[in-house]
Design an enzyme around this catalytic site. Structure first.
Site, short mmCIF file in Angstrom:
data_model
loop_
_atom_site.label_atom_id
_atom_site.label_comp_id
_atom_site.label_asym_id
_atom_site.label_seq_id
_atom_site.Cartn_x
_atom_site.Cartn_y
_atom_site.Cartn_z
N GLU A 305 34.59 51.54 42.87
CA GLU A 305 33.57 51.57 43.24
C GLU A 305 32.71 51.92 43.94
O GLU A 305 31.70 50.68 44.80
CB GLU A 305 33.12 50.34 42.30
N ASP A 378 38.49 48.25 31.33
CA ASP A 378 37.68 47.34 32.25
C ASP A 378 37.51 45.37 31.78
O ASP A 378 36.09 45.39 30.72
CB ASP A 378 36.40 47.98 32.49
N GLU A 406 32.46 39.03 31.23
CA GLU A 406 31.21 39.52 31.59
C GLU A 406 31.20 40.80 30.57
O GLU A 406 28.69 41.31 30.16
CB GLU A 406 31.86 40.79 32.38
C1 GCV Z 1 33.83 42.57 40.99
C2 GCV Z 1 33.78 45.46 36.60
C3 GCV Z 1 32.11 44.71 36.55
C4 GCV Z 1 31.97 44.49 38.36
C5 GCV Z 1 33.09 43.92 39.17
C6 GCV Z 1 35.02 45.53 38.71
C7 GCV Z 1 35.99 45.25 39.36
O1 GCV Z 1 33.13 46.99 36.98
O2 GCV Z 1 31.26 45.37 36.47
O3 GCV Z 1 31.06 43.87 38.88
O4 GCV Z 1 33.53 44.43 41.03
O5 GCV Z 1 34.48 45.23 36.99
O6 GCV Z 1 36.95 44.00 38.18
O7 GCV Z 1 36.49 45.45 40.88
#
Ligand code: GCV
Length: 714
Positions: A305, A378, A406
């Protein structure tokens, strides 16, 4: 006295308001209104033997001095005479000693474990708390206080327990500006601006709460890392926190931004094979250990990411992790390297982590752990376990759970994580035949690993009750309890939390426990039943958006995950599809690859099926979707009724808050149900079965319901 009275009233009131607001978590230490029991407890605690002083033993004293007067209305008295003591903390009492004629199972303990023994054999009854270390005694003290809060008769106080996993860590996704990624409980509790001078008492309360459930480490900063925290100015702030947490057995860890040598070190590269980079990290680590001698190590999100990583220099994850591991090894530090990766060129995101990491098995240093998310995608409401568990026998593997909600209702939904975690921990990988559970990979017993760990992405913020939703506290609690002992039943954990936090009234305990244990499946039903996944709104992930298809990158779009059209629905991960199922061991693959044996709960994870496909329930896929979405909503309605029925036993402020939030949860469950049903109906072209009520709004209405400022998304 005249002057003292207002102060006294103020203290009582503020303690009571804090309690009402939930500040004290499960460490409420409510007065025990049972004369027989409190008399027994008073007799025992009227003479407590503690072996000397150390910061940790002083923390034991602090806790007893706080808890006992509150629970019993009497002070703790300490004695130096073991014979006269009612409660004995010991690291070395011999069971042959005439002072304590009871068997003391020291040999069954590891370094952090403890036992609690009722010893009534002769003379004055005693409770013995034994451990091999001071921190074991602190855990034992919290164990004793838990039993007292649960109203155990002293004669029933018998336990021998050691944590199965070595690292039991919170991962804070806290940014240095105090925003919290995916945080739904206010801002970060780390007030960086006033550190290192101001030692907010809340830091100690944080350490107490964590130690009380066995958490022994905390990663202070977001995995989307900021190199600034590694500068001296910030390390001094980190040192203050480390000093405050140390007596409680909590080590501090930081996230390491891979490009830090460039950003704060003024180097031209962060290539892990470059000598200047290696030296920079060695020096940085030396600087950290000079300030924090027991610093835990680094957590790293690399090449994921948008985060920098070794692949930016055509190096592997192993090259990156090992370079940091070599810098940390002389000081006893470790690297937790995340396996959460999914390059843009992959065809199935499910496969990504395994495809990148499995070939690296055996290539990591001994002080590296690969931290694998709960779920190949995720943290979704329900995911099959990651095929990486069991697949890397020569590598230390740790589990990453999400405590913060989340994808499971964020700040508004009551969702209990224990059944969610246990489903995965109990899943059988078949790596070494039947019984090779994920739990055995995580605790190291499957492959004989000693460096083991579990991480939980924290749900803590500066809200007065720490976690936002009053029941979100139970998730922090459950994480710690399961990290210590994954075999604890979810119901037992729920009951412990309810009794310590809300009420002892048995009818209320039974009803609240019912809500908690059913909340997990209820949410899965009204959000993502039978294997639907990642159909939330983009960005903040709040609310449904199964129609989402606006990103160029396919795997950021909900439609990528459900693949619904008029012919059917679901993601084919069999040999005919992405073949992700080949990543599992044969028995698991065989179970999932045949729609006839694949559990209904996972069907759309692995199969693309026509709308008329018959589920094991006898319903068609379309009927099953409707059934689950409507059942999920009905469950929330039943939670509201049950919660109303316990009102008289709950603190009014907490009752009200939960009550209002449950109404909001119902509103949102209906939103999820109706939006998803109406959307999928455009493909199934079938009516909503009777007797289900028709949605009150149109699909267009739901498509226009856009949440602009959801929390936790910066
Ligand atoms: C910290 C998901 C979440 C992101 C998070 C990522 C990760 O994509 O939406 O906010 O980033 O996981 O675990 O690195």
């Amino acid at each position: 006295m005249k002057n003292f009275l207002p102060v006294f009233c103020f203290l009582i009131l503020s303690a009571c308001c804090h309690a009402q607001a939930g500040y004290h978590l499960w460490l409420n230490y409510n007065y025990i209104n049972n004369p027989t029991l409190s008399k027994q407890y008073r007799e025992l605690t009227s003479a407590v033997y503690l072996p000397g002083h150390s910061p940790t033993l002083d923390a034991v004293r602090y806790e007893l001095n706080k808890a006992i007067p509150a629970m019993l209305g009497s002070n703790v008295l300490y004695t130096r005479d073991i014979r006269s003591a009612g409660v004995i903390f010991t690291k070395n009492l011999s069971e042959k000693s005439d002072q304590v004629p009871c068997s003391l199972p020291f040999e069954a303990l590891n370094e952090e474990g403890y036992f609690i023994r009722y010893c009534g054999a002769s003379g004055k009854p005693k409770i013995i708390i034994g451990a091999k270390s001071d921190i074991g005694l602190l855990y034992g003290a919290f164990g004793l206080l838990r039993m007292m809060q649960l109203h155990f008769a002293p004669q029933k106080m018998n336990t021998t327990t050691s944590p199965a996993v070595k690292l039991r860590l919170l991962n804070h996704w806290d940014n240095l500006n105090r925003t919290v990624e995916r945080g739904y409980a206010g801002f970060s509790i780390w007030n960086w601006h006033t550190l290192p001078e101001y030692r907010d008492p809340r830091y100690t309360d944080y350490a107490r709460a964590n130690a009380s459930i066995g958490i022994n480490g905390t990663v202070l900063t977001n995995v989307n890392a900021n190199a600034t925290v590694l500068t001296r100015e910030w390390l001094l702030k980190v040192k203050t926190l480390a000093d405050l947490f140390r007596p409680y057995g909590i080590k501090v860890y930081l996230t390491a931004r891979f490009s830090a040598p460039i950003e704060i070190g003024k180097l031209k590269t962060a290539d892990p094979l470059s000598d200047s980079v290696k030296n920079w990290w060695k020096e940085k680590v030396r600087e950290i250990y000079a300030l924090i001698p027991d610093f835990g190590g680094f957590l790293v999100k690399a090449n994921s990411e948008g985060q920098p990583g070794p692949q930016d220099y055509n190096r592997s994850h192993a090259d990156g992790a090992n370079m940091l591991a070599d810098a940390l090894a002389p000081h006893g530090g470790i690297v937790m390297w995340r396996a959460f990766v999914y390059r843009p060129d992959i065809t199935d995101r499910f496969r990504a982590a395994y495809d990148e990491f499995k070939p690296l098995d055996g290539k990591f240093r001994d002080n590296v752990l690969i931290q694998v998310k709960n779920g190949p995608i995720d943290f979704q409401p329900r995911e099959p376990f990651s095929p990486l568990f069991g697949a890397m026998p020569q590598t230390n593997m740790m589990m990453e759970f999400q405590i913060t909600q989340e994808y499971v209702g964020q700040a508004t939904h009551l969702f209990f994580v224990a059944p969610w975690y246990k489903e995965v921990l109990d899943a059988d990988t078949y790596a070494k035949g039947k019984g090779s559970t994920v739990s055995k990979v995580v605790d190291g017993s499957l492959y004989g690993k000693t460096l083991t760990g579990v991480a939980g992405v924290s749900n803590i913020g500066n809200d007065i009750n720490w976690c936002g939703h009053p029941f979100a506290q139970a998730n922090w609690y459950a994480f710690g309890r399961l990290a210590w002992n994954a075999t604890l039943p979810a119901g037992e954990i729920a009951e412990e939390w309810i009794k310590q936090t809300l009420t002892h009234e048995s009818l209320a305990v039974q009803r609240i426990k019912h809500i908690m244990l059913h909340s997990t499946e209820a949410l899965i039903n009204y959000m993502t039943p039978i294997g639907l996944t990642h159909i939330m709104q983009d960005g903040h992930h709040y609310g449904p958006m199964p129609w989402g298809n606006s990103f160029q990158r396919a795997d950021w779009n909900p439609v990528y995950y459900h693949r619904a059209d008029t012919n059917g629905i679901g993601f084919d991960r069999t040999e005919k599809g992405s073949n992700a199922l080949s990543q599992y061991f044969t028995e698991v693959k065989q179970l999932f690859e045949n729609p006839a044996t694949c559990p209904d709960e996972y069907l759309l994870w692995f199969h693309r099926v026509p709308w008329h496909h018959k589920m094991k329930s006898g319903r068609t896929v379309w009927e099953e979707l409707c059934y689950r979405y409507y059942t999920g909503v009905d469950s929330v309605r039943s939670f509201i009724k049950l919660w109303r029925s316990v009102e008289k036993w709950i603190q009014p402020a907490i009752y009200r808050q939960v009550s209002d939030l449950l109404e909001r949860q119902l509103y949102e469950a209906l939103w999820w149900r109706d939006a998803c049903i109406l959307y999928f109906q455009t493909f199934s072209k079938m009516p909503i079965p009777k007797p289900y009520e028709a949605p009150k709004q149109t699909l267009e209405y739901f498509k226009n319901l856009k949440i602009n400022y959801a929390p936790g998304h910066w």
